[in-house]
Design an enzyme around this catalytic site. Structure first.
Site, PDB file in Angstrom:
ATOM      1  N   ALA A  11      -7.258   7.243  -2.349  1.00 46.41           N
ATOM      2  CA  ALA A  11      -8.230   6.518  -1.521  1.00 46.41           C
ATOM      3  C   ALA A  11      -9.145   5.665  -2.386  1.00 46.41           C
ATOM      4  CB  ALA A  11      -9.034   7.508  -0.686  1.00 46.41           C
ATOM      5  N   GLU A  14     -12.094   0.421   0.595  1.00 47.64           N
ATOM      6  CA  GLU A  14     -13.155   0.732   1.565  1.00 47.64           C
ATOM      7  C   GLU A  14     -13.323  -0.457   2.500  1.00 47.64           C
ATOM      8  OE1 GLU A  14     -16.700   1.720  -0.619  1.00 47.64           O
ATOM      9  OE2 GLU A  14     -15.739   3.487  -1.527  1.00 47.64           O
ATOM     10  N   ILE A  44      -5.604   3.651   4.030  1.00 47.17           N
ATOM     11  CA  ILE A  44      -5.086   4.632   3.081  1.00 47.17           C
ATOM     12  C   ILE A  44      -3.714   5.174   3.530  1.00 47.17           C
ATOM     13  CG2 ILE A  44      -5.562   6.771   1.814  1.00 47.17           C
ATOM     14  CD1 ILE A  44      -7.503   4.291   1.274  1.00 47.17           C
ATOM     15  N   PRO A 127       0.272  -1.156 -14.127  1.00 45.86           N
ATOM     16  CA  PRO A 127       1.532  -1.834 -14.444  1.00 45.86           C
ATOM     17  C   PRO A 127       2.742  -1.126 -13.841  1.00 45.86           C
ATOM     18  CG  PRO A 127       0.126  -1.814 -16.370  1.00 45.86           C
ATOM     19  CD  PRO A 127      -0.551  -0.959 -15.326  1.00 45.86           C
ATOM     20  N   GLN A 128       2.763   0.211 -13.919  1.00 45.20           N
ATOM     21  CA  GLN A 128       3.905   0.942 -13.361  1.00 45.20           C
ATOM     22  C   GLN A 128       3.949   0.788 -11.835  1.00 45.20           C
ATOM     23  OE1 GLN A 128       4.815   4.799 -14.889  1.00 45.20           O
ATOM     24  NE2 GLN A 128       5.718   5.479 -12.974  1.00 45.20           N
ATOM     25  N   GLU A 129       2.775   0.875 -11.193  1.00 45.39           N
ATOM     26  CA  GLU A 129       2.742   0.742  -9.733  1.00 45.39           C
ATOM     27  C   GLU A 129       3.231  -0.650  -9.326  1.00 45.39           C
ATOM     28  OE1 GLU A 129      -1.073   0.923  -7.767  1.00 45.39           O
ATOM     29  OE2 GLU A 129      -0.116   0.797  -5.795  1.00 45.39           O
ATOM     30  N   LEU A 224      18.932 -17.337   9.521  1.00 44.94           N
ATOM     31  CA  LEU A 224      20.392 -17.424   9.653  1.00 44.94           C
ATOM     32  C   LEU A 224      20.926 -16.524  10.776  1.00 44.94           C
ATOM     33  CD1 LEU A 224      21.492 -17.585   5.897  1.00 44.94           C
ATOM     34  CD2 LEU A 224      21.527 -19.450   7.568  1.00 44.94           C
ATOM     35  N   GLY A 226      19.517 -16.544  13.738  1.00 43.15           N
ATOM     36  CA  GLY A 226      19.160 -17.150  15.021  1.00 43.15           C
ATOM     37  C   GLY A 226      18.288 -16.191  15.825  1.00 43.15           C
ATOM     38  N   GLY A 251      -2.597  -4.978  -4.851  1.00 41.34           N
ATOM     39  CA  GLY A 251      -3.199  -6.198  -5.403  1.00 41.34           C
ATOM     40  C   GLY A 251      -2.526  -7.412  -4.781  1.00 41.34           C
TER      41      GLY A 251
HETATM   42  C1  LIG Z   1      -0.104  -1.070   4.604  1.00 36.09           C
HETATM   43  C2  LIG Z   1      -1.197  -0.931   3.590  1.00 36.09           C
HETATM   44  C3  LIG Z   1      -1.255   0.206   2.785  1.00 36.09           C
HETATM   45  C4  LIG Z   1      -2.293   0.362   1.867  1.00 36.09           C
HETATM   46  N1  LIG Z   1      -2.385   1.541   1.144  1.00 36.09           N
HETATM   47  C5  LIG Z   1      -3.490   1.768   0.381  1.00 36.09           C
HETATM   48  C6  LIG Z   1      -3.703   3.043  -0.242  1.00 36.09           C
HETATM   49  O1  LIG Z   1      -2.890   3.967  -0.144  1.00 36.09           O
HETATM   50  N2  LIG Z   1      -4.853   3.240  -0.951  1.00 36.09           N
HETATM   51  C7  LIG Z   1      -5.774   2.261  -1.091  1.00 36.09           C
HETATM   52  O2  LIG Z   1      -6.789   2.515  -1.738  1.00 36.09           O
HETATM   53  N3  LIG Z   1      -5.611   1.028  -0.533  1.00 36.09           N
HETATM   54  C8  LIG Z   1      -4.494   0.777   0.214  1.00 36.09           C
HETATM   55  N4  LIG Z   1      -4.315  -0.462   0.822  1.00 36.09           N
HETATM   56  C9  LIG Z   1      -5.332  -1.496   0.628  1.00 36.09           C
HETATM   57  C10 LIG Z   1      -4.861  -2.692  -0.195  1.00 36.09           C
HETATM   58  O3  LIG Z   1      -4.732  -2.356  -1.531  1.00 36.09           O
HETATM   59  C11 LIG Z   1      -5.880  -3.833   0.048  1.00 36.09           C
HETATM   60  O4  LIG Z   1      -5.743  -4.237   1.403  1.00 36.09           O
HETATM   61  C12 LIG Z   1      -5.664  -5.003  -0.891  1.00 36.09           C
HETATM   62  O5  LIG Z   1      -5.940  -4.676  -2.214  1.00 36.09           O
HETATM   63  C13 LIG Z   1      -6.530  -6.221  -0.481  1.00 36.09           C
HETATM   64  O6  LIG Z   1      -7.865  -5.846  -0.294  1.00 36.09           O
HETATM   65  P1  LIG Z   1      -8.612  -6.283   1.063  1.00 36.09           P
HETATM   66  O7  LIG Z   1      -7.772  -5.875   2.222  1.00 36.09           O
HETATM   67  O8  LIG Z   1     -10.006  -5.761   1.014  1.00 36.09           O
HETATM   68  O9  LIG Z   1      -8.641  -7.851   1.054  1.00 36.09           O
HETATM   69  P2  LIG Z   1      -9.793  -8.775   0.442  1.00 36.09           P
HETATM   70  O10 LIG Z   1     -10.114  -8.340  -0.938  1.00 36.09           O
HETATM   71  O11 LIG Z   1     -10.914  -8.857   1.433  1.00 36.09           O
HETATM   72  O12 LIG Z   1      -9.043 -10.169   0.381  1.00 36.09           O
HETATM   73  C14 LIG Z   1      -9.034 -11.150   1.438  1.00 36.09           C
HETATM   74  C15 LIG Z   1      -8.405 -12.436   0.875  1.00 36.09           C
HETATM   75  O13 LIG Z   1      -9.232 -12.919  -0.192  1.00 36.09           O
HETATM   76  C16 LIG Z   1      -8.452 -13.091  -1.353  1.00 36.09           C
HETATM   77  N5  LIG Z   1      -9.266 -12.833  -2.537  1.00 36.09           N
HETATM   78  C17 LIG Z   1     -10.033 -11.735  -2.811  1.00 36.09           C
HETATM   79  N6  LIG Z   1     -10.574 -11.838  -4.026  1.00 36.09           N
HETATM   80  C18 LIG Z   1     -10.142 -13.025  -4.544  1.00 36.09           C
HETATM   81  C19 LIG Z   1     -10.334 -13.705  -5.787  1.00 36.09           C
HETATM   82  N7  LIG Z   1     -11.085 -13.177  -6.771  1.00 36.09           N
HETATM   83  N8  LIG Z   1      -9.738 -14.900  -5.974  1.00 36.09           N
HETATM   84  C20 LIG Z   1      -8.948 -15.449  -4.987  1.00 36.09           C
HETATM   85  N9  LIG Z   1      -8.717 -14.858  -3.806  1.00 36.09           N
HETATM   86  C21 LIG Z   1      -9.295 -13.652  -3.598  1.00 36.09           C
HETATM   87  C22 LIG Z   1      -7.326 -12.088  -1.221  1.00 36.09           C
HETATM   88  O14 LIG Z   1      -6.216 -12.426  -2.053  1.00 36.09           O
HETATM   89  C23 LIG Z   1      -7.005 -12.203   0.261  1.00 36.09           C
HETATM   90  O15 LIG Z   1      -6.195 -13.318   0.484  1.00 36.09           O
HETATM   91  C24 LIG Z   1      -3.272  -0.653   1.723  1.00 36.09           C
HETATM   92  C25 LIG Z   1      -3.179  -1.813   2.497  1.00 36.09           C
HETATM   93  C26 LIG Z   1      -2.173  -1.970   3.428  1.00 36.09           C
HETATM   94  C27 LIG Z   1      -2.157  -3.201   4.276  1.00 36.09           C
END
Ligand SMILES: Cc1cc2nc3c(=O)[nH]c(=O)nc-3n(C[C@H](O)[C@H](O)[C@H](O)COP(=O)(O)OP(=O)(O)OC[C@H]3O[C@@H](n4cnc5c(N)ncnc54)[C@H](O)[C@@H]3O)c2cc1C
Length: 264
Positions: A11, A14, A44, A127-129, A224, A226, A251
């Site tokens: 988690a 936020e 999460i 990096p691994q993730e 492809l 349709g 990310g």
């Molecule tokens: C299906 C799913 C599973 C997930 N699982 C987990 C999990 O298990 N644990 C966990 O902790 N999180 C999880 N996440 C969260 C995920 O990692 C975040 O949604 C993601 O990192 C983007 O953060 P955000 O949603 O707050 O978007 P934001 O940070 O609000 O981004 C909104 C837009 O702004 C852009 N942006 C933000 N900062 C910049 C910058 N510096 N320069 C240019 N553009 C920028 C972004 O690229 C995006 O286009 C999950 C998300 C999904 C959808």
């Protein structure tokens, strides 16, 4: 975890902090030999099913990333609550949830590794993730291509198979070329990882390229098909829906470009 008896979640994200992980507001305050955790998380994976949650929390909020720790919370602990199982456009077999921590008390021994080193631990495993997501993207793209080949060789229009149109064969030839390049790059990335040489920027480039490539391939493969491509009974529809988030979680593509650009 390894024997499958325990489901975990990590988690980090936020409502007010996703890409900008340093902005995490969940706190873990010391009280005797316990931490008291307060805050909320969202998006999460495994949130509904997790028995144990690794919570990214600030143990010293004024120190920013250097005051961040990873704290283990068992699901039954008082003050912990699961929120909604969020309604996603794809990846329906995975649960994605809100989690709430209302003064959750856990012993200080629940700190994973050393206190205040949480951010470093997260960064060292990224990096691994990210390579893992790239591998999933490559495999997903390959499967979408395979579906498109099978479908177009079977489907007929204008007295021949859809595969016989030059546009179809050229589209598939382009996709096949991307896949060939992609597999070679995955092998290279895996070798770098195994040798302990894969850098954060290289892993980000892999996640960026393979997930964007997956997006291009699943979209072309759906086209492809349709109208069939828009029907849930065809596997390509699900592949297309499920692929979209690959450019967002772990990310976003924009953050990947940021990480790469820092090394130029
Ligand atoms: C299906 C799913 C599973 C997930 N699982 C987990 C999990 O298990 N644990 C966990 O902790 N999180 C999880 N996440 C969260 C995920 O990692 C975040 O949604 C993601 O990192 C983007 O953060 P955000 O949603 O707050 O978007 P934001 O940070 O609000 O981004 C909104 C837009 O702004 C852009 N942006 C933000 N900062 C910049 C910058 N510096 N320069 C240019 N553009 C920028 C972004 O690229 C995006 O286009 C999950 C998300 C999904 C959808």
């Amino acid at each position: 975890m390894i024997s499958g008896e325990l489901i975990t979640a990590i988690a980090m994200t936020e409502p007010g902090a996703g890409s900008d992980l340093q902005g995490v507001r969940t706190t873990a305050k010391k009280d005797g030999n316990h931490y008291v955790i307060s805050g909320s998380k969202t998006y999460i994976t495994n949130g509904q099913n997790a028995d144990l949650i690794i919570v990214v929390a600030k143990t010293e909020p004024d120190k920013g990333a250097k005051g961040t720790s990873l704290i283990l919370v068992e699901a039954g602990t008082e003050g912990f609550a699961r929120g909604r199982n969020l309604d996603k456009i794809g990846q329906h077999s995975a649960d994605t949830s809100e989690l709430f921590f209302n003064e959750v008390r856990v012993p200080m021994t629940n700190c994973l590794g050393e206190e205040n080193k949480g951010f470093i631990y997260l960064m060292s495993q990224l990096p691994q993730e990210r390579l893992g997501i790239a591998i999933g993207a490559q495999a997903g793209a390959q499967r979408a291509y395979d579906e498109a080949v099978a479908f177009t060789k079977d489907r007929k229009a204008f007295g021949k198979t859809v595969f016989d149109f030059q546009n179809t064969r050229f589209t598939l030839a382009s996709l096949k070329t991307e896949l060939q390049v992609g597999w070679a790059h995955i092998d290279w990335g895996l070798k770098r990882l195994m040798e302990g040489k894969l850098t954060a920027a290289e892993a980000s480039a892999a996640k960026l390229w393979h997930t964007e490539m997956q997006g291009r391939v699943v979209d072309a493969a759906l086209q492809l098909h349709g109208g069939a491509g828009y029907m849930n009974e065809y596997p390509i529809a699900r592949m297309w829906r499920d692929a979209r988030v690959q450019r967002i979680y772990g990310g976003t593509s924009e953050i990947m470009r940021e990480v790469i650009a820092r090394t130029i």
